[in-house]
Scaffold this motif. Structure first.
Motif, short mmCIF file in Angstrom:
data_model
loop_
_atom_site.label_atom_id
_atom_site.label_comp_id
_atom_site.label_asym_id
_atom_site.label_seq_id
_atom_site.Cartn_x
_atom_site.Cartn_y
_atom_site.Cartn_z
N ARG A 164 0.81 -1.46 0.25
CA ARG A 164 0.40 0.21 0.14
C ARG A 164 0.87 1.30 -0.05
NH1 ARG A 164 -2.68 -0.33 4.28
NH2 ARG A 164 -4.45 -1.54 3.64
N GLU A 165 2.18 1.04 0.71
CA GLU A 165 2.95 2.90 0.89
C GLU A 165 3.43 2.59 -0.42
OE1 GLU A 165 7.25 3.83 2.58
OE2 GLU A 165 6.71 1.32 2.20
N CYS A 166 3.76 1.65 -1.78
CA CYS A 166 4.17 1.65 -2.61
C CYS A 166 3.19 2.26 -3.29
CB CYS A 166 5.05 0.68 -3.66
SG CYS A 166 5.98 0.38 -1.88
N CYS A 167 2.09 1.82 -3.57
CA CYS A 167 1.41 2.15 -4.33
C CYS A 167 0.80 3.94 -3.75
CB CYS A 167 -0.12 1.16 -4.05
SG CYS A 167 -0.31 -0.85 -5.01
N LEU A 168 0.61 4.14 -3.27
CA LEU A 168 1.13 6.07 -2.83
C LEU A 168 1.14 6.80 -3.05
CD1 LEU A 168 -1.23 5.05 1.27
CD2 LEU A 168 -2.63 5.74 -0.90
N ARG A 169 2.66 6.05 -2.68
CA ARG A 169 3.79 6.79 -3.72
C ARG A 169 4.18 7.02 -4.79
NH1 ARG A 169 8.06 7.88 0.13
NH2 ARG A 169 7.76 6.76 1.90
N SER A 170 3.82 6.26 -5.41
CA SER A 170 3.15 6.54 -6.86
C SER A 170 1.89 7.19 -7.22
CB SER A 170 3.36 4.74 -7.09
OG SER A 170 4.37 3.93 -7.58
N LEU A 171 1.29 7.32 -6.73
CA LEU A 171 0.11 8.13 -6.74
C LEU A 171 0.48 9.78 -6.40
CD1 LEU A 171 -3.25 5.84 -5.67
CD2 LEU A 171 -2.55 7.11 -8.28
N SER A 172 1.48 9.34 -5.88
CA SER A 172 1.91 11.46 -5.21
C SER A 172 1.76 12.22 -6.95
CB SER A 172 3.16 11.64 -3.75
OG SER A 172 4.25 11.21 -4.94
N ARG A 173 1.60 13.16 -6.52
CA ARG A 173 2.36 14.12 -7.77
C ARG A 173 3.26 14.54 -8.31
NH1 ARG A 173 -2.64 17.61 -8.22
NH2 ARG A 173 -3.90 17.78 -6.33
N VAL A 174 4.80 14.34 -6.95
CA VAL A 174 5.39 13.66 -7.46
C VAL A 174 5.98 13.14 -8.78
CG1 VAL A 174 7.05 13.43 -6.10
CG2 VAL A 174 7.85 15.14 -7.22
N GLN A 175 4.85 11.38 -8.57
CA GLN A 175 5.69 10.50 -8.91
C GLN A 175 5.08 10.39 -10.21
OE1 GLN A 175 8.21 8.93 -8.78
NE2 GLN A 175 8.88 9.51 -6.59
N LEU A 176 3.47 11.87 -10.77
CA LEU A 176 2.37 10.98 -11.53
C LEU A 176 3.68 10.93 -12.71
CD1 LEU A 176 -0.47 12.83 -10.71
CD2 LEU A 176 -0.08 10.70 -10.86
N PRO A 177 4.44 12.30 -13.39
CA PRO A 177 4.92 12.12 -14.63
C PRO A 177 6.02 10.52 -14.94
CG PRO A 177 5.87 14.13 -13.31
CD PRO A 177 4.98 13.49 -12.52
N HIS A 178 6.40 10.58 -14.13
CA HIS A 178 7.29 9.28 -14.06
C HIS A 178 6.42 7.58 -14.87
CE1 HIS A 178 10.65 10.39 -12.27
NE2 HIS A 178 10.01 10.92 -11.19
N TRP A 179 5.12 7.64 -14.42
CA TRP A 179 4.45 6.75 -15.14
C TRP A 179 2.72 6.90 -15.85
CZ3 TRP A 179 -1.06 5.74 -14.11
CH2 TRP A 179 -1.02 6.39 -12.53
N THR A 180 2.15 8.16 -15.61
CA THR A 180 1.39 8.34 -16.42
C THR A 180 1.28 8.90 -18.22
OG1 THR A 180 1.88 10.65 -15.68
CG2 THR A 180 -0.33 9.03 -13.99
N PRO A 181 2.65 9.17 -18.46
CA PRO A 181 2.43 9.15 -20.15
C PRO A 181 2.27 7.93 -20.63
CG PRO A 181 3.88 10.31 -19.14
CD PRO A 181 3.97 9.56 -17.66
N ASP A 182 1.78 8.04 -22.48
CA ASP A 182 1.88 6.71 -22.71
C ASP A 182 3.61 6.06 -23.00
OD1 ASP A 182 1.63 4.57 -24.61
OD2 ASP A 182 0.21 5.74 -25.91
#
Length: 516
Positions: A164-182
């Motif tokens: 859960r910690e890792c999922c929440l960290r991935s959803l933080s605003r600073v991490q979004l650019p690392h996985w949201t692009p195509d």
């Protein structure tokens, strides 16, 4: 539609009856039933909702809970708050519906009772998999008390807080650019780096980033390889017994299967005829759990060079090691680029996560990358990023240590129970993995035993499914330990022994093995 009058509270209570969903907060469940009523058309645009006080009393909830649910639904556009009037269903909350289709002037005349002719799908499907043997489980299998099968997560083992910690960290605003692009054809860099630097070196394997491809689990890797490399002329060697899911994935391209025997040292390399590819599970052979000896690994690699074939290595449960030193992966001994290595990231957590990888030459990986793009584009970038964090924070290693410790305990329990309740059944305690391969008396057929055992609440994996050409009777079966708690093992084996006695009685076989 009930009015907002207090006398209609029972009607609102029925309309907004909250479902029993453990783990979901009450406010979330309330929002869900209100949204469902709107989308189903039971609450039309402009419909007034009861006040937060009235609805809280109707549902026996806190008024703060109802208020918070209303506020969230107003923000999301399902509801609108009108000053001094109350809360109403938003005018554009319901989705637009397609207009009823007009009569088709070209439709056939069905007045005689013969409707439009449907396609003959049995004739059209060219590569049916419906009749292939697989590790299928009965409907509602979660309700069986003794699940010696693969297919669910273990609440005793799943690292809930860490994941859960890792999922929440991935959803933080600073991490979004690392996985949201195509991502098109590429993978999440952080995960590839963790595989290269943390996982593969433990197996003695070193690879460059362009030699790694992320897959939607191991079975996706099998399918990719079959699509890219096999056709009806390809000779594919498989262990007998062996991994049914790999065999079924390969069958999509209808290769010529060559069955190769397995003994106490794994694949019998000397028994191999000429092949183009050979699929092996050398760490813990599936299903027998035997480990391919170092001598045979070296001879298999030498033979691959001499006879010009390629090895597909599924490093199945390699990290689950209970005793001794880990045997080096075939890929780690490969100096000629003849080994395609398949690894799983999610098997020890939950099969539902579906995350694995292939290590091979960059030329093959480039081809598989394009093929994967045509199939699924790429695996979930969010899941890749979350698992990269899981690896980088050391959660994977600590989870693996915990799994090994608990699996050792379960293995000891099942071994003791088998010796007590089924002493005439043979098995060799494995050095790792999460299962035990058991062989019953010669009269026993494990598929028939599995049917009887279900009546005693026991699920086992009958041995027939692991064979390309199963014998009859087939006395072997597999007991998986990843889905059953240690406390249930003895009772489960005792219930299995009851099923054996029931089957023996039906066959007229006398048994003297104890049941208590």
């Amino acid at each position: 539609m009930p009015s907002t009058d207090e006398s209609n509270r029972p009607l609102w209570a029925r309309l907004f009856r909250l479902p029993e969903q453990a783990g979901l907060p009450i406010q979330v469940r309330l929002r869900a039933v209100i949204v469902q009523a709107i989308l189903d058309g039971r609450l039309g645009p402009g419909t007034p909702l009861p006040s937060s006080r009235d609805l809280a009393q109707a549902l026996s909830l806190s008024r703060n809970t109802v208020t918070a649910a209303y506020e969230q639904l107003v923000e999301e556009g399902f509801l609108e708050a009108r000053p001094r009037r109350g809360v109403f269903v938003s005018a554009d909350a319901s989705p637009l519906q397609a207009a009823p289709a007009e009569a088709n002037p070209f439709a056939p005349d069905t007045t005689a009772g013969s409707g439009p002719r449907a396609p003959d799908w049995r004739a059209r499907v060219l590569r049916s998999q419906r009749d292939r043997p697989t590790l299928a489980k009965p409907e509602r299998w979660h309700g069986y008390p003794y699940q010696f099968v693969y297919g669910t997560y273990d609440p005793e083992l799943f690292p809930t807080d860490d994941f859960r910690e890792c999922c929440l960290r991935s959803l933080s605003r600073v991490q979004l650019p690392h996985w949201t692009p195509d991502f098109e054809q590429v993978d999440v860099d952080e995960l590839v780096t963790q595989i290269r630097q943390r996982l593969l070196p433990k197996r003695g394997v070193y690879a460059l980033a362009d030699e790694i491809l992320i897959t939607v689990g191991s079975q996706h890797a099998f399918y990719l390889l079959a699509e890219a490399l096999f056709d009806a002329r390809t000779r594919v060697g498989c262990e007998e017994p062996g991994h049914p899911h790999a065999r079924n994935s390969f069958r999509v391209r209808d290769p010529r299967f060559v069955n190769i025997a397995v003994d106490d040292d794994g694949l019998v390399v000397d028994a191999m005829p000429q092949v183009d590819y050979v699929f092996v599970t050398p760490s813990h052979q599936s299903p027998t759990t035997r480990t391919l000896s170092l001598e045979r690994r070296q001879w298999l690699l030498r033979k691959a060079e001499l006879q010009d074939f390629v090895i597909v290595e599924d490093d199945y449960e390699a990290e689950n090691l209970y005793a001794g030193k880990p045997m080096p992966a075939l890929k780690s001994l490969d100096t000629g680029g003849r080994v395609i290595y398949i690894g799983s990231l999610s098997k020890s957590l939950s099969p539902a996560l579906r995350l694995g990888y292939i290590v091979a030459s960059r030329e093959l990986i480039a081809e598989l990358r394009v093929l994967r793009h045509a199939m699924v584009r790429h695996p979930s970038a969010f899941l890749q990023h979350a698992y990269a964090l899981f690896l980088s924070l050391g959660h994977h290693e600590s989870h693996a240590r915990r799994v090994n410790q608990i699996m050792q305990e379960r293995l000891a329990r099942v071994a003791q129970a088998l010796r007590q309740y089924l002493p005439d059944f043979r098995f060799t305690p494995p050095q790792g993995g999460a299962s035990v391969w058991v062989e019953g008396p010669d009269w026993l057929d494990s598929a028939e035993l599995a049917d009887v055992a279900r009546g005693h609440g026991v699920l086992i994996e009958a041995g027939r499914v692991f064979y390309d050409q199963p014998p009859y009777p087939c006395p072997q079966f597999r007991l998986r330990l990843s889905s059953i708690s240690g406390a249930q093992i003895e009772a489960g084996v005792r219930a299995l022994a009851l099923a054996v006695h029931e089957l023996a009685a039906a066959r007229g076989v006398r048994r003297d093995a104890p049941l208590h």
